[in-house]
Design a protein around this motif. Sequence first.
Motif, PDB file in Angstrom:
ATOM      1  N   ARG A  53       0.826  -1.208   0.000  1.00  0.00           N
ATOM      2  CA  ARG A  53       0.000   0.000   0.000  1.00  0.00           C
ATOM      3  C   ARG A  53       0.864   1.263   0.000  1.00  0.00           C
ATOM      4  O   ARG A  53       0.602   2.214  -0.754  1.00  0.00           O
ATOM      5  N   PHE A  54       1.901   1.266   0.834  1.00  0.00           N
ATOM      6  CA  PHE A  54       2.759   2.453   0.910  1.00  0.00           C
ATOM      7  C   PHE A  54       3.685   2.574  -0.301  1.00  0.00           C
ATOM      8  O   PHE A  54       4.268   3.631  -0.530  1.00  0.00           O
ATOM      9  N   ALA A  55       3.826   1.475  -1.075  1.00  0.00           N
ATOM     10  CA  ALA A  55       4.652   1.554  -2.278  1.00  0.00           C
ATOM     11  C   ALA A  55       4.032   2.472  -3.318  1.00  0.00           C
ATOM     12  O   ALA A  55       4.727   2.960  -4.220  1.00  0.00           O
ATOM     13  N   LYS A  56       2.720   2.732  -3.229  1.00  0.00           N
ATOM     14  CA  LYS A  56       2.031   3.598  -4.173  1.00  0.00           C
ATOM     15  C   LYS A  56       2.186   5.074  -3.836  1.00  0.00           C
ATOM     16  O   LYS A  56       1.821   5.930  -4.633  1.00  0.00           O
ATOM     17  N   THR A  57       2.711   5.374  -2.660  1.00  0.00           N
ATOM     18  CA  THR A  57       2.902   6.764  -2.261  1.00  0.00           C
ATOM     19  C   THR A  57       4.241   7.274  -2.776  1.00  0.00           C
ATOM     20  O   THR A  57       5.097   6.524  -3.222  1.00  0.00           O
ATOM     21  N   ASP A  58       4.423   8.598  -2.691  1.00  0.00           N
ATOM     22  CA  ASP A  58       5.667   9.215  -3.150  1.00  0.00           C
ATOM     23  C   ASP A  58       6.794   9.087  -2.138  1.00  0.00           C
ATOM     24  O   ASP A  58       7.964   9.223  -2.485  1.00  0.00           O
ATOM     25  N   THR A  59       6.443   8.842  -0.885  1.00  0.00           N
ATOM     26  CA  THR A  59       7.462   8.715   0.154  1.00  0.00           C
ATOM     27  C   THR A  59       8.121   7.346   0.065  1.00  0.00           C
ATOM     28  O   THR A  59       7.441   6.323  -0.028  1.00  0.00           O
ATOM     29  N   ILE A  60       9.435   7.330   0.110  1.00  0.00           N
ATOM     30  CA  ILE A  60      10.168   6.064  -0.003  1.00  0.00           C
ATOM     31  C   ILE A  60      10.676   5.577   1.352  1.00  0.00           C
ATOM     32  O   ILE A  60      11.045   4.410   1.491  1.00  0.00           O
ATOM     33  N   TRP A  61      10.671   6.455   2.335  1.00  0.00           N
ATOM     34  CA  TRP A  61      11.237   6.061   3.628  1.00  0.00           C
ATOM     35  C   TRP A  61      10.326   5.106   4.381  1.00  0.00           C
ATOM     36  O   TRP A  61      10.807   4.237   5.114  1.00  0.00           O
ATOM     37  N   ASP A  62       8.989   5.243   4.220  1.00  0.00           N
ATOM     38  CA  ASP A  62       8.085   4.306   4.886  1.00  0.00           C
ATOM     39  C   ASP A  62       8.231   2.905   4.299  1.00  0.00           C
ATOM     40  O   ASP A  62       8.168   1.902   5.027  1.00  0.00           O
ATOM     41  N   ASP A  63       8.462   2.825   2.993  1.00  0.00           N
ATOM     42  CA  ASP A  63       8.693   1.513   2.385  1.00  0.00           C
ATOM     43  C   ASP A  63       9.959   0.866   2.944  1.00  0.00           C
ATOM     44  O   ASP A  63       9.974  -0.334   3.248  1.00  0.00           O
ATOM     45  N   ALA A  64      10.998   1.669   3.087  1.00  0.00           N
ATOM     46  CA  ALA A  64      12.256   1.135   3.604  1.00  0.00           C
ATOM     47  C   ALA A  64      12.101   0.679   5.054  1.00  0.00           C
ATOM     48  O   ALA A  64      12.622  -0.383   5.452  1.00  0.00           O
ATOM     49  N   ALA A  65      11.374   1.467   5.861  1.00  0.00           N
ATOM     50  CA  ALA A  65      11.201   1.104   7.270  1.00  0.00           C
ATOM     51  C   ALA A  65      10.393  -0.189   7.409  1.00  0.00           C
ATOM     52  O   ALA A  65      10.759  -1.075   8.200  1.00  0.00           O
ATOM     53  N   LEU A  66       9.300  -0.307   6.646  1.00  0.00           N
ATOM     54  CA  LEU A  66       8.494  -1.522   6.735  1.00  0.00           C
ATOM     55  C   LEU A  66       9.256  -2.750   6.266  1.00  0.00           C
ATOM     56  O   LEU A  66       9.163  -3.826   6.875  1.00  0.00           O
ATOM     57  N   ARG A 119      19.336  -3.540   9.551  1.00  0.00           N
ATOM     58  CA  ARG A 119      18.536  -3.590   8.326  1.00  0.00           C
ATOM     59  C   ARG A 119      18.057  -2.199   7.920  1.00  0.00           C
ATOM     60  O   ARG A 119      18.023  -1.860   6.731  1.00  0.00           O
ATOM     61  N   VAL A 120      17.702  -1.376   8.893  1.00  0.00           N
ATOM     62  CA  VAL A 120      17.291  -0.005   8.574  1.00  0.00           C
ATOM     63  C   VAL A 120      18.457   0.775   7.970  1.00  0.00           C
ATOM     64  O   VAL A 120      18.297   1.503   6.984  1.00  0.00           O
ATOM     65  N   ILE A 121      19.646   0.619   8.558  1.00  0.00           N
ATOM     66  CA  ILE A 121      20.834   1.312   8.030  1.00  0.00           C
ATOM     67  C   ILE A 121      21.118   0.863   6.599  1.00  0.00           C
ATOM     68  O   ILE A 121      21.441   1.682   5.732  1.00  0.00           O
ATOM     69  N   ARG A 122      20.985  -0.418   6.347  1.00  0.00           N
ATOM     70  CA  ARG A 122      21.243  -0.931   5.011  1.00  0.00           C
ATOM     71  C   ARG A 122      20.227  -0.387   3.999  1.00  0.00           C
ATOM     72  O   ARG A 122      20.582  -0.043   2.862  1.00  0.00           O
ATOM     73  N   GLN A 123      18.968  -0.313   4.402  1.00  0.00           N
ATOM     74  CA  GLN A 123      17.943   0.222   3.508  1.00  0.00           C
ATOM     75  C   GLN A 123      18.162   1.703   3.219  1.00  0.00           C
ATOM     76  O   GLN A 123      18.033   2.148   2.067  1.00  0.00           O
ATOM     77  N   VAL A 124      18.527   2.453   4.247  1.00  0.00           N
ATOM     78  CA  VAL A 124      18.785   3.883   4.047  1.00  0.00           C
ATOM     79  C   VAL A 124      19.978   4.081   3.121  1.00  0.00           C
ATOM     80  O   VAL A 124      19.969   4.954   2.242  1.00  0.00           O
ATOM     81  N   GLU A 125      21.022   3.267   3.303  1.00  0.00           N
ATOM     82  CA  GLU A 125      22.191   3.364   2.439  1.00  0.00           C
ATOM     83  C   GLU A 125      21.826   3.081   0.981  1.00  0.00           C
ATOM     84  O   GLU A 125      22.278   3.787   0.062  1.00  0.00           O
ATOM     85  N   ALA A 126      21.017   2.052   0.759  1.00  0.00           N
ATOM     86  CA  ALA A 126      20.631   1.712  -0.614  1.00  0.00           C
ATOM     87  C   ALA A 126      19.808   2.818  -1.261  1.00  0.00           C
ATOM     88  O   ALA A 126      19.924   3.077  -2.465  1.00  0.00           O
ATOM     89  N   ILE A 127      18.980   3.503  -0.480  1.00  0.00           N
ATOM     90  CA  ILE A 127      18.143   4.569  -1.024  1.00  0.00           C
ATOM     91  C   ILE A 127      18.987   5.797  -1.367  1.00  0.00           C
ATOM     92  O   ILE A 127      18.819   6.410  -2.423  1.00  0.00           O
ATOM     93  N   PRO A 131      20.196   5.999  -7.986  1.00  0.00           N
ATOM     94  CA  PRO A 131      19.745   7.051  -8.911  1.00  0.00           C
ATOM     95  C   PRO A 131      18.285   6.907  -9.301  1.00  0.00           C
ATOM     96  O   PRO A 131      17.706   7.835  -9.849  1.00  0.00           O
ATOM     97  N   VAL A 132      17.685   5.750  -9.018  1.00  0.00           N
ATOM     98  CA  VAL A 132      16.274   5.530  -9.341  1.00  0.00           C
ATOM     99  C   VAL A 132      15.382   6.145  -8.271  1.00  0.00           C
ATOM    100  O   VAL A 132      14.355   6.767  -8.576  1.00  0.00           O
ATOM    101  N   LYS A 133      15.800   6.006  -7.009  1.00  0.00           N
ATOM    102  CA  LYS A 133      14.965   6.485  -5.907  1.00  0.00           C
ATOM    103  C   LYS A 133      15.278   7.916  -5.484  1.00  0.00           C
ATOM    104  O   LYS A 133      14.462   8.557  -4.834  1.00  0.00           O
ATOM    105  N   MET A 134      16.469   8.412  -5.834  1.00  0.00           N
ATOM    106  CA  MET A 134      16.859   9.768  -5.461  1.00  0.00           C
ATOM    107  C   MET A 134      17.155  10.577  -6.717  1.00  0.00           C
ATOM    108  O   MET A 134      17.796  10.091  -7.652  1.00  0.00           O
TER     109      MET A 134
END
Length: 431
Positions: A53-66, A119-127, A131-134
């Motif tokens: 559900r949150f993947a459809k939003t513009d925010t990417i940080w909630d996807d990474a946290a979940l 896992r959160v640190i790894r997700q933040v690093e990947a984001i 170049p696709v997400k940022m």
Amino acid sequence: MIGEMMSVLNNWIKGFGVLSEGWRVGIVVFALVLGTATVAYIASHVIAALERRFAKTDTIWDDAALHAVRAPVVAFVWLQGVYWAAEVAHHYSSAEIFRANSVLLEFGFIFIIVWGLLRVIRQVEAILVSPVKMKKPMDYTTVNAISKISRAVVIITAVLIAMQSLGYSVSGVLAFGGVGGIAVGFAAKDLLANFFGGFIIHLDRPFKVGDWIRSPDRNIEGTVEQIGWRLTTIRTFDKRPLYVPNATFTTIAVENPSRMTNRRIYETIGIRYADVSQMATIVADIRSMLEKHEDIDNTQTLIVNFLAFSHSSLDIMVYAFTKTTQWVRFHEVKQDVLLKISNVIENHGGQVAFPTQTIHFGDERLPAWSDEDQSGESDRGETGDEHPEETTSADSASHNKSNRSKRARSRRYDTQAGDVGEQSLDGGDGD
């Protein structure tokens, strides 16, 4: 509370008067494990549904946290359910293994927290580097360094908390580390030097992963593949890995050609001395050609000038910068520029010079008392010739004729009509 709940459930089963106490405890433990599996399954699917559900939003940080907390949440449910089941078993059993339930629960909880944070640190690093997400991804080397430091802080903190849970004094451990750190520092000074060298690389960022670097002080040249805390891995151009200790980069000069803005064309082209009258127009046309060339950066320095009188040519200096920095494309542009320069020279009737030599022969006539004459005189003295004057005249005439024939052959085969050498020979004859 768990004991009271288990007592109520046990008395309720006991009221049927069918099963023994062992069977009743087994049923309770099985029910707890089954309930734990059910809750874990539901929690995993709920988080997965939230991710979709949150993947459809513009925010990417909630996807990474979940995505980061999904597995730790499931693990926490299992940890808590197994702990309750062990507590039930311990309530009806005096086995030694069940006395470590509380300690295992604390260690398990610390492990799950650390796992979730990593896992959160790894997700933040990947984001941050994607170049696709940022829109403007951050530098991978910087993000990787911050990620490593963050993971180290989390792990060290978790170890200290775990030691505190075991009954060790954290202050005593820190004091021991301060005293022992001196001995460790002397024993592992090279290791520490490489560690701080890596820290300086991450801090100053003279290069990053993917850059082409080389050092004029050492035989180091290639593409950076990895920057570790002790070693930097460089892939040389012959595809061999080169492992350089990080401390090395604190004492040597490092050149980073990957950050160049342009590539330089710097050539010296010579034309013949016979084309000196066309020099000004040739230079002007070459400069005009470079100014109009689509692959030459006219905002950079552009020089085309008559440079010097060389030994066998008139030298023209060509100095310009290309727009591209790619190695292969640069050589294609350079080839095109050189061919166009050659065409400009040929269009003005000139030629590109090559090393030549011109030999000049003197034209003095030999005197009558030459070596041949002297030898003739000595011969005449020995033979007692009565007519020396006639012999001398004949020898002199023959010798002069031979010299003229040699000079004619030299002029005919060594130079061509119209050459500077031919003009010099004609001018020196005095005829």
